[in-house]
Design a protein around this motif. Structure first.
Motif, PDB file in Angstrom:
ATOM      1  N   MET A  64     -60.246  50.060 -73.187  1.00 23.74           N
ATOM      2  CA  MET A  64     -61.573  50.656 -72.986  1.00 23.74           C
ATOM      3  C   MET A  64     -62.565  49.608 -72.510  1.00 23.74           C
ATOM      4  N   LEU A  65     -62.411  48.400 -72.999  1.00 20.54           N
ATOM      5  CA  LEU A  65     -63.274  47.328 -72.510  1.00 20.54           C
ATOM      6  C   LEU A  65     -63.048  47.098 -71.025  1.00 20.54           C
ATOM      7  N   ALA A  66     -61.783  47.101 -70.625  1.00 19.15           N
ATOM      8  CA  ALA A  66     -61.471  46.939 -69.210  1.00 19.15           C
ATOM      9  C   ALA A  66     -62.063  48.088 -68.396  1.00 19.15           C
ATOM     10  N   VAL A  67     -61.989  49.293 -68.965  1.00 19.33           N
ATOM     11  CA  VAL A  67     -62.565  50.461 -68.285  1.00 19.33           C
ATOM     12  C   VAL A  67     -64.059  50.279 -68.092  1.00 19.33           C
ATOM     13  N   ASN A  68     -64.707  49.800 -69.141  1.00 22.26           N
ATOM     14  CA  ASN A  68     -66.151  49.597 -69.032  1.00 22.26           C
ATOM     15  C   ASN A  68     -66.486  48.560 -67.977  1.00 22.26           C
TER      16      ASN A  68
END
Lengths: 402, 565
Positions: free
Chosen positions: B434-438
């Motif tokens: 999710m961090l990568a997505v953000n």
């Protein structure tokens, strides 16, 4: 409510002539109820007696008793039946908040029920007058009896033992200027004493871990429940097949959480409490050991005194003093006391020998049952868990391919 | 049926690391010898059973209890630490498949890719059939940067041996190794961020890993090694990034890493940044225009000061200005998806926390069972040694049964937990995703901001031109200086327009990347989570069955006591 079949015979209660049946005395402690308010509040219990003993009232009698009444009974028996291992009582509660929790009350009720039943089943103790008073007397009589004897019995039986005996501490009293108390030199008895002391330590440790295990079950149940809730929320925002899968898993987790809490309770009542009871029983034995030491000491002291008196008497005989008659009289009295003390001591020794056999047998039974319940409960829990999760697998398969 | 394994096999397979467990040698022979020696007990009627107990189990039927081998104290530099050393075990280690895995393989069929912790990386992309790219990070060694050190012995760092096995064509070779230091990994990560905007690029390990406790150098190095391995494997699992030149260079090129770090102001100056002073002054000349090539990069600290300033101004205008910018994020589907993923991330974080608590609770109950078992073992020994009556011996035998079962159950819990951690680790992993997505969303909004900024510039330039033209037309005979100015501005506008087109292309590209990545995420999330759920459930069921069988045996053997009621 534990109903144990009496040692003598069956449980049939015939309203006809009681003498045609073997004698039985069956007791149960039930229906705890909170009485009073605030600091004065306490729990009262219903004590139901079913018997055909001749000096007991009717086939059935119900009385109301509280914890201090049980303590009174225990103290009476301890005083009057030296040598016999008096069944243990549950402890007073030290934590105020806990005192009226449902769990505590149930644990206490179970322990009190055990206590009275064991007395009722003991071939000697069951004939105790104090027991009859306890089981039959009205509340006023009970209260009177209770307040009469409080003075002497404030101390716990084991406290007497503490004063007169130290098996474990080898610090010589002689060094401290005190005389070392006279002790038996019976090697087998020494072995027994050591055994009892060490046993208490081992049992206490086992009980400690058993109690922790109960707590762990609760914690696991709690965390599994929380996990289930959280994963259901995740499922709600995911939607579709994956969302359904999360929800199903969450629901199962919550269901298993309940099972775990239930098993925790079962573990407490059927495994941890019997272990605790075992520890208490061992402590009670320590009290009896103290009584034996007392009796031995008395016997020895009297023997000493008699010897001295004899020397004295012989002196008087020689001088043909007028005190001789009195001295002879005293001497005879002392000899009688001495015999009495010896008898008492020997009774204790004899009883203890019988009691220890009975105790070991009883404990094997008690522990066997406790182990059985423990294993049964764990198996039941594990099977429940396995079934719950296994039933989910085909659902997951179906959902993942949809 | 699970319970049918031979006892010895089971004992041999279970591994223990607690000291008390290690010293546990409970042998039937102990009990038996005691029986034979104890002739003083008159109640003991020979034979291991004594007088007919209601339960049939003789002492000799208790399961043999082999001495448990200790796990070697591993050199922390070289291999994974033993599990459960720290409460943070939850997210940090992979265990080799244990005996349990083998039994559950029939349930676990399509879950196979997640099982193996060593070496293998899942061939996760849907398209590839037999491509593989396996990476391992090993052998940390100290090294020294001799060139820059003023103090002898200063400037030491650690290098790691990075070994790759692959059959991908762009790599020349199937097996090779390089040595890299952490700084190189940072470089790799930065370069990938630049080149692959819009993609969900796995996050690199933190620069300083301080888990709230003072760590030995060795522990730190080991943690870093594991983190690096995990990171590189994630890169290798990404269908686009695994084919990147940056990764290839990192994995294959010997010697110093030839990837250029993100350029700083100084380097840019050396590159002919005569532009820089003029940029600072902001008075537009052609050379002050944004270089079209630069717009495909985000504005970086250290260079592009002017650009950063402009984009910041633009974003403020976006937020507070009265007119909406010309181009805005319109993709409804994207916005919906974004919201949904935000909710997902929040709930996921919650679940991850509860999962940690659950793992802790499982660990605790296993520990307590073990301690209970040990306490009973001691009791058993005590009762047997001190036995004066047969009832004691019987009790000791019962107790031993319970004790060994408790210890067994404790080990089962330990194994169960290790597996549970592995499965639920997925939750933790996805928090990282999710961090990568953000980050990818940030790429997108940054690119959009660049477009908006350039559009504002263009309109700004346009109005200035118009003003000048209006003013110039009023002067008879022309206004040389103004006309020249207008020409310059028109030039600038042309360049800016080109830049804008570049920026728009970049923005569209990133949008495409976002979309394809979101689709990939959906699919992988679906597979990964189903795998996790099933793995978790199968795991729980399997171990519960094993425990049930252990306890059922004891329950049966003590059932005689129940009947006597």
């Amino acid at each position: 409510m534990q109903q144990r079949s009496p040692t003598g015979g069956g449980g049939l209660q015939s309203p006809r002539s009681p003498s045609s049946q073997p004698p039985f005395l069956s007791v149960s402690v039930t229906d705890p109820a909170k009485m009073g308010n605030g600091v004065q509040a306490y729990i009262s219990y219903k004590v139901i007696t079913k018997t055909n003993f001749p000096d007991y009232q009717g086939p059935e009698k119900i009385v109301i008793r509280r914890y201090t009444d049980f303590v009174w009974l225990r103290d009476c028996l301890f005083k009057k039946y030296k040598g016999i291992f008096i069944p243990p009582l549950p402890e007073k509660s030290t934590v105020e908040k806990f005192r009226f929790s449902a769990e505590f009350i149930e644990m206490r009720r179970q322990a009190l029920d055990s206590f009275v039943n064991r007395i009722a089943l003991h071939h000697e103790l069951q004939h105790s007058e104090d027991l009859r008073t306890f089981l039959q007397a009205d509340e006023q009589t009970m209260e009177r009896a209770r307040s009469q004897d409080t003075g002497i019995f404030k101390k716990k039986p084991s406290d007497f033992m503490q004063i007169f005996w130290d098996v474990q501490s080898k610090v010589s009293d002689v060094v401290l200027g005190k005389e070392k108390p006279v002790e038996e030199t019976n090697p087998e008895y020494e072995k027994l004493k050591r055994y009892i002391f060490e046993l208490e330590d081992h049992l206490a440790e086992a009980q400690k871990h058993a109690y922790r295990l109960v707590k762990r079950h609760r914690e696991l149940g709690q965390s599994l429940g929380d996990f289930g809730k959280a994963i259901k929320l995740l499922g709600a925002c995911e939607g579709d097949a994956l969302g359904t899968a999360f929800s199903e898993l969450g629901a199962k987790s919550e269901m298993l959480s309940v099972k775990l809490q239930r098993e925790a309770h079962h573990l407490l009542m059927n495994f941890e409490e019997p272990l605790k009871d075992y520890v208490r029983a061992v402590q009670s034995i320590k009290g009896t050991i103290g009584e034996r030491a007392n009796a031995f000491r008395q016997q020895c002291e009297l023997a000493e005194t008699i010897k001295l008196k004899e020397i004295d008497l012989n002196k008087l005989r020689l001088t043909r003093s007028e005190r001789m008659l009195d001295a002879e009289h005293e001497y005879e009295e002392l000899k009688a006391d001495g015999e009495e003390a010896s008898r008492r001591f020997e009774t204790i020794v004899r009883l203890m020998n019988e009691e220890i056999v009975r105790f070991q047998d009883q404990k094997t039974q008690d522990m066997g049952l406790a182990f059985h319940e423990f294993a049964k409960g764990q198996a039941r829990l594990a099977n429940g868990i396995a079934d719950a999760w296994r039933s989910l697998i085909p659902k997951l398969d179906a959902l993942s391919s949809s | 049926m699970m319970g049918s394994e031979s006892q010895g096999f089971e004992e041999a397979q279970l591994y223990a690391s607690r000291e008390e467990m290690e010293s546990l040698v409970l042998d039937d022979d102990d009990i038996k010898n005691n029986n034979n020696d104890n002739s003083s007990s008159s109640r003991f009627n020979g034979g291991a059973n004594g007088d007919g107990g209601q339960h049939h189990h003789p002492l000799s039927s208790s399961l043999p209890f082999a001495e448990i081998p200790t796990t070697d104290d591993d050199d922390p530099l070289l291999s994974s630490p033993s599990p459960h050393k720290s409460p943070n075990a939850f997210n940090s280690f992979l265990e080799p498949p244990s005996y349990a895995d083998a039994v559950f393989r029939s349930f676990d069929g399509d879950h196979g890719k997640q099982i193996n912790g060593h070496g293998a990386v899942s061939t996760s992309s849907p398209s590839s059939s037999s491509d593989y790219l396996k990476i391992s990070v090993t052998d940390p060694q100290k090294d020294q940067d001799l060139k820059n050190s003023l103090v002898p012995g200063g400037n030491t760092f650690v290098t790691y041996l990075i070994t790759t096995w692959t059959n991908l064509p762009e790599f020349n070779g199937t097996e090779f190794s390089v040595r890299r230091r952490f700084k190189d990994v940072v470089t790799l990560s930065d370069r990938l961020s630049d080149s692959y905007r819009g993609f969900f690029i796995p996050l690199r390990p933190d620069k300083s890993v301080v888990e709230g406790q003072v760590m030995q150098k060795q522990e730190f190095v080991e943690q870093r090694r594991m983190a690096l391995e995990k990171y590189l494997r994630k890169l290798a699992a990404h269908p686009v990034i695994r084919r990147s030149e940056e990764l290839r260079v990192f994995l294959q090129v010997q010697g110093k890493l030839p990837l250029v770090k993100t350029t700083d102001v100084a380097s840019r100056m050396l590159d002919g940044a005569v532009k820089l002073p003029k940029q600072l002054f902001g008075e537009s000349v052609v050379s002050a225009a944004v270089d079209p090539n630069d717009v495909s990069q985000p504005a970086k600290g250290g260079r592009d000061l002017l650009r950063i300033f402009k984009e910041l101004r633009q974003s403020v205008t976006n937020d507070w200005g009265e007119t909406k910018p010309a181009v805005v994020e319109e993709d409804k589907e994207f916005l919906e998806k974004k919201k949904k993923l935000q909710d997902f991330e929040q709930e996921l974080s919650n679940v991850s926390q509860q999962a940690e608590t659950l793992v802790k609770a499982q660990q605790d109950i296993g520990e307590t069972l073990g301690q209970l078992g040990l306490a009973f073992v001691k009791l058993t020994k005590f009762e047997s040694e001190e036995a004066m009556f047969n009832s004691q011996k019987v009790r000791a035998a019962d107790m031993k049964n319970v004790a060994t079962s408790a210890v067994k159950a404790s080990r089962l819990y330990r194994e169960l937990n290790a597996q549970t951690v592995r499965h639920l680790d997925k939750l933790h992993e996805y928090l990282g995703v999710m961090l990568a997505v953000n980050n990818a969303y940030a790429d997108r909004s940054n690119a959009l901001l660049t477009v908006q900024t350039l559009l504002s510039e263009l309109s700004n330039l346009n109005s200035r031109i118009e003003k000048l033209e209006a003013a110039a037309s009023k002067i008879f005979g022309g206004d040389r200086s103004r006309v020249r100015k207008i020409e310059e501005l028109k030039e600038t506008m042309k360049v800016t327009d080109e830049a804008k087109n570049c920026a728009v292309r970049e923005y569209e590209r990133i949008k495409e990347n976002n979309k394809s990545e979101l689709d990939r995420l959906d699919k992988e999330r679906h597979d990964d989570f189903f795998g996790m759920l099933k793995g978790f459930v199968v795991n729980q069921a399997g171990y519960a069955e094993k425990m049930a069988s252990v306890w059922e045996t004891v329950a049966n053997e003590t059932s005689g006591y129940a009947k006597s009621l």
